[in-house]
Motif scaffolding. Structure first.
Motif, short mmCIF file in Angstrom:
data_model
loop_
_atom_site.label_atom_id
_atom_site.label_comp_id
_atom_site.label_asym_id
_atom_site.label_seq_id
_atom_site.Cartn_x
_atom_site.Cartn_y
_atom_site.Cartn_z
N ASP A 80 0.82 -1.22 0.00
CA ASP A 80 0.00 0.00 0.00
C ASP A 80 0.85 1.27 0.00
N ARG A 81 2.03 1.18 0.65
CA ARG A 81 2.87 2.37 0.79
C ARG A 81 4.28 2.12 0.27
N PRO A 82 4.41 1.98 -1.08
CA PRO A 82 5.74 1.73 -1.64
C PRO A 82 6.62 2.95 -1.44
N GLY A 83 7.91 2.73 -1.39
CA GLY A 83 8.80 3.88 -1.27
C GLY A 83 10.18 3.48 -0.81
N GLU A 84 11.02 4.52 -0.69
CA GLU A 84 12.39 4.31 -0.22
C GLU A 84 12.41 4.66 1.26
N GLY A 139 17.51 -7.63 16.59
CA GLY A 139 16.74 -7.26 15.41
C GLY A 139 15.26 -7.19 15.72
N PHE A 140 14.47 -7.18 14.64
CA PHE A 140 13.02 -7.08 14.81
C PHE A 140 12.37 -8.00 13.81
N GLU A 141 11.10 -8.28 14.02
CA GLU A 141 10.42 -9.21 13.13
C GLU A 141 10.19 -8.57 11.76
N LEU A 142 10.48 -9.37 10.73
CA LEU A 142 10.25 -8.89 9.36
C LEU A 142 8.79 -8.49 9.19
N ALA A 143 7.89 -9.22 9.86
CA ALA A 143 6.46 -8.91 9.76
C ALA A 143 6.18 -7.45 10.12
N ASP A 144 6.91 -6.93 11.10
CA ASP A 144 6.69 -5.54 11.52
C ASP A 144 7.11 -4.56 10.42
N LEU A 145 8.23 -4.87 9.76
CA LEU A 145 8.69 -4.00 8.68
C LEU A 145 7.71 -4.05 7.50
N LEU A 146 7.26 -5.26 7.16
CA LEU A 146 6.30 -5.39 6.05
C LEU A 146 5.00 -4.67 6.39
N GLY A 147 4.66 -4.69 7.69
CA GLY A 147 3.46 -3.98 8.13
C GLY A 147 3.56 -2.48 7.89
N MET A 148 4.77 -1.94 8.00
CA MET A 148 4.99 -0.52 7.73
C MET A 148 4.58 -0.16 6.31
N ALA A 149 4.88 -1.08 5.38
CA ALA A 149 4.59 -0.81 3.96
C ALA A 149 3.18 -1.24 3.58
N GLY A 150 2.56 -2.12 4.38
CA GLY A 150 1.20 -2.55 4.09
C GLY A 150 1.14 -3.58 2.97
N VAL A 151 1.15 -4.86 3.32
CA VAL A 151 1.15 -5.93 2.32
C VAL A 151 -0.24 -6.09 1.72
N GLN A 152 -0.32 -6.11 0.40
CA GLN A 152 -1.61 -6.27 -0.27
C GLN A 152 -2.00 -7.74 -0.39
N LEU A 194 11.31 -15.46 -0.07
CA LEU A 194 10.54 -16.26 0.88
C LEU A 194 9.09 -16.28 0.43
N ARG A 195 8.39 -17.35 0.81
CA ARG A 195 6.95 -17.33 0.65
C ARG A 195 6.42 -16.36 1.71
N LEU A 196 5.27 -15.73 1.44
CA LEU A 196 4.79 -14.69 2.36
C LEU A 196 4.59 -15.23 3.78
N ASP A 197 4.05 -16.45 3.91
CA ASP A 197 3.83 -16.97 5.27
C ASP A 197 5.15 -17.24 6.00
N GLU A 198 6.19 -17.58 5.27
CA GLU A 198 7.52 -17.74 5.88
C GLU A 198 8.04 -16.38 6.34
N ALA A 199 7.83 -15.38 5.49
CA ALA A 199 8.30 -14.03 5.80
C ALA A 199 7.60 -13.46 7.03
N LEU A 200 6.33 -13.81 7.19
CA LEU A 200 5.55 -13.26 8.30
C LEU A 200 5.68 -14.08 9.58
N LYS A 228 16.58 -3.67 -1.10
CA LYS A 228 15.29 -3.69 -1.77
C LYS A 228 14.47 -4.90 -1.34
N ILE A 229 13.19 -4.66 -1.08
CA ILE A 229 12.25 -5.72 -0.71
C ILE A 229 11.02 -5.55 -1.60
N THR A 230 10.69 -6.60 -2.35
CA THR A 230 9.57 -6.50 -3.29
C THR A 230 8.52 -7.55 -2.98
#
Ligand SMILES: Nc1nc2c(c(=O)[nH]1)N[C@H]1C(S)=C(S)[C@@H](COP(=O)(O)O)O[C@H]1N2
Ligand SMILES: [Mo]
Length: 299
Positions: free
Chosen positions: A92-96, A129-142, A175-181, A222-224
């Motif tokens: 939802d919120r792509p960016g640098e 470190g911190f959970e990848l899920a939290d970082l992905l949450g910042m960007a809003g996974v569609q 990673l598959r999304l469920d692995e990433a989360l 970069k994370i896509t």
């Protein structure tokens, strides 16, 4: 609550022995977090971390050369400030995202994990470190997102190994999304309470403790989020030897060596081979992700 690492901690500050021991026992339990609820047994386990020297002088980071001591020798050339991570694709919120801005939002904790390289050596590493899920949450996974693709920096002026073309740089992982989360999946920014050294993937790298080490991609820029399974660097290079999933599995040998045991790094005279554990010891936490999959085929 956010916690920011600084460069001012010395090893002595970071690890007063008794304090560290207590924290370590606490964190061994906290490490698996939510996923551990109700599975008491593994939470009791206390892992003895490798030394700072083991962890920072024996590395794989081909951007700096293929020798185990090349990263410690040459990675100081890497500039890690400023640093940003582009998050794009199905978000939802792509960016640098500026590294500092990410850190201001994240809660850093210690995770003591087994780390098992596909080459059959292993260590135990106290990451911060911190959970990848939290970082992905910042960007809003569609909703359509199914996979996460990661890219390392490409900067041959500072990464001398990138002048060798045997890898099609930049280094890529997925990673598959469920692995990433999954709550065990973290982005590491420190080791032993200190800023993560360049040779270990500064300023930010992935750690997926139930997979072979090559999945834990370093120095990420970069994370896509995507709906297609990414082609990771090692699979592209040697698909008959390295797959996408790369879950640690003592029952599936590498075509050129056994994966049944591993050589513990460090310990000098006491260095020994120990049995390799399925999913690197995290079976209870992650096996359900692969229900119904033939793990000898999807390697
Ligand atoms: N960008 C990048 N990430 C990488 C690698 C690499 O060569 N380049 N090597 C991988 C391999 S094979 C391993 S075993 C781990 C090693 O991590 P460590 O040096 O922190 O122990 O990093 C992984 N991440
Ligand atoms: Mo590895």
């Amino acid at each position: 609550m956010a916690y920011r690492w600084t460069n001012t901690l010395t090893r002595k500050d970071a690890t007063p022995e008794a304090l560290f021991l207590n924290r370590r026992q606490l964190m061994a339990g906290a490490a698996a977090g939510v996923a551990l609820a109700g599975t008491g047994a593994r939470a009791e386990e206390v892992l003895e971390p490798n030394s700072w020297e083991d962890i920072t002088e024996y590395n794989n980071f081909y951007e700096f050369g293929t020798g185990k001591s090349d990263p410690a020798t040459y990675a100081s050339a890497l500039t890690t400030e400023p640093w940003s991570v582009t998050i794009d694709g199905l978000v939802d919120r792509p960016g640098e995202y500026d590294f500092e801005d990410i850190m201001a939002e994240m809660t850093v904790e210690e995770r003591i994990y087994r780390f098992r390289c596909v080459e059959a050596w292993s260590m135990v590493i106290p990451w911060n470190g911190f959970e990848l899920a939290d970082l992905l949450g910042m960007a809003g996974v569609q909703e359509q997102a199914k996979y996460v693709r990661f890219e390392t920096l490409y900067r041959p002026e500072e990464m001398r190994g990138q002048s060798s073309r045997f890898i099609d740089w930049p280094y890529v992982e997925g990673l598959r999304l469920d692995e990433a989360l999954h709550p065990l999946t973290i982005m590491a920014t420190g080791i032993y309470g200190r800023t993560i050294p360049n040779q270990n993937g500064a300023p930010i790298r992935l750690v997926v403790p139930w997979k072979y080490g090559f999945k834990s991609i370093k120095s990420i820029v970069k994370i896509t989020l995507t709906d297609e399974q990414p082609i990771n660097t090692w699979q592209a290079l040697q698909a008959n030897e390295y797959g996408f999933y790369a879950n640690v599995n003592p029952e599936v040998d590498h075509p050129r060596w056994s994966q049944a045991t591993e050589r513990q790094i460090g310990g000098g005279l006491f260095s020994k081979r120990i049995p390799t554990l399925k999913f690197n010891g995290y079976e209870e936490e992650v096996a359900s992700l692969y229900e119904g999959m033939d793990l000898t085929r999807f390697y």
